[in-house]
Write a protein that holds these residues in place. Structure first.
Motif: not given
Length: 377
Positions: A107-119
């Motif tokens: 998720y971080q690699s595609i710019g989706r830190d918002d999805l990566a954070e809870p994980l």
């Protein structure tokens, strides 16, 4: 009683081993299709999927380096995570946590830190509960992610804790401690504490460049110190650092990697400010060509700044208003696309940005006319 694993063909096993750490797109795509074919055979025989677990885990890991859509990759990882938790439990097996961590990294690699954070928060929570040897890395990873999201207070606390854990662990965690110093330097820079950032980079980067050659830590050092030097010291010194950043990133990641594009953009900007228009134009031309081939998974939030840097370059130095306005307009469109994927940017924020775009471009044109004198267009 555990069931026997599905027998994987020797040739396929060798291909998986060889391709486990590469990014050759065509070969990865073919390999993933072959793994999927084996999963289909296995699942037809074993509905509980237990014997198929190795193949399912491989498929998730491989998918993150292909051009599958984010939704497809998410489904692969979720299938693997659900299976791992059913077979091993959520806490008793480190591999279950690793799968969650890999999805967060994707998720971080595609710019989706918002999805990566809870994980990443879940990874840290679970590693704390099982006293994992990877707790230092998990703490620092979450700190770095929160830093990128602008949550500086919590990020600083986590990064400092990661460094304390690394120091307490002794010489074996020395490099993790140094990486933590570099992350703290980046945080201080983002928070506007340039002198503190400079001091931390001076401690960390010589070690990282020497001992982690070819790593993202090394590449980050060259680029971040260059950016800091451009604002805090001289443009000539910054330009040298950006050229090194570009050379190293090209050698490690290739000419079209986004990391390389950012380094090239900064090198071009520095060359332009120094008056070396020939070098600047060559670098910007390379970036335009590379961006045209960017894969569809490349996030708009990463493409946007490159367009903006180019627009600023042409506006301020190359004196090409039409091209500057086109690039600046494209930059706004890229950021609007990026904002659409983040829940914290509500519809009202996007409306404001859309309404502001014409006024912004008109201001660009007005500034151009003032700079060029009466009659300029």
């Amino acid at each position: 009683m555990a069931k026997d694993r599905w027998p994987i063909d020797r040739a396929l096993s060798q291909r998986i081993l060889v391709m486990s750490d590469t990014y050759m797109l065509a070969e990865l795509t073919v390999l993933l299709a072959d793994v999927d074919s084996e999963i289909a055979k296995c699942s037809a025989r074993h509905r509980d999927l237990e014997p198929c677990q190795d193949l399912i885990f491989y498929a998730a890991a491989l998918s993150a380096r292909t051009l599958e859509t984010p939704a497809q990759i998410q489904r692969r990882f979720q299938r693997a995570i659900v299976l791992a938790e059913r077979l091993y439990g959520p806490l008793s097996d480190e591999f279950t946590i690793e799968l969650i961590d890999h999805l967060a990294t994707h998720y971080q690699s595609i710019g989706r830190d918002d999805l990566a954070e809870p994980l990443e928060r879940l990874v840290l929570e679970r590693r704390e509960r099982i006293r994992s040897p990877h707790l230092i890395a998990a703490t620092g990873d979450l700190g770095s992610l929160l830093m990128r999201r602008g949550k500086y207070r919590e990020a600083r606390a986590l990064l400092e804790r990661s460094n304390e854990l690394a120091l307490a662990a002794g010489p074996g965690e020395r490099l993790n401690y140094v990486v933590g110093l570099a992350n703290l330097a980046q945080l201080e820079y983002r928070a506007g504490n340039f002198a503190t950032a400079d001091r931390l980079y001076e401690q960390a980067c010589p070690i990282l460049v020497r001992e982690l050659t070819g790593s993202t830590a090394e590449l980050t050092c060259w680029l971040d110190i260059g950016i800091l030097t451009m604002e805090y010291r001289t443009i000539a010194d910054a330009r040298k650092l950006f050229e090194v950043a570009l050379a190293r990133s090209t050698a490690v990641l290739g000419a079209k990697n986004l990391w390389t594009l950012n380094a090239r953009s900064m090198a071009a900007k520095a060359a332009s400010i120094e008056g070396d228009e020939q070098r600047a134009e060559a670098l910007f031309s390379d970036n335009r060509a590379a961006l045209a081939d960017a894969p569809p998974t490349t996030p708009a939030s990463q493409r946007g700044p490159i367009y903006f840097e180019e627009g600023a370059h042409y506006l301020r130095h190359a004196k090409q208003l039409a091209r500057a306005r086109t690039l600046l307009r494209r930059s706004t469109e890229e950021f609007l696309t990026a904002m659409a994927g983040f829940p914290e940017y509500d519809g009202e924020a996007r409306k404001v940005m859309q309404k502001a775009q014409p006024a912004f471009l008109a201001t660009v044109a007005a500034d151009w006319r003032l700079a060029k004198g009466p009659g300029a267009r």
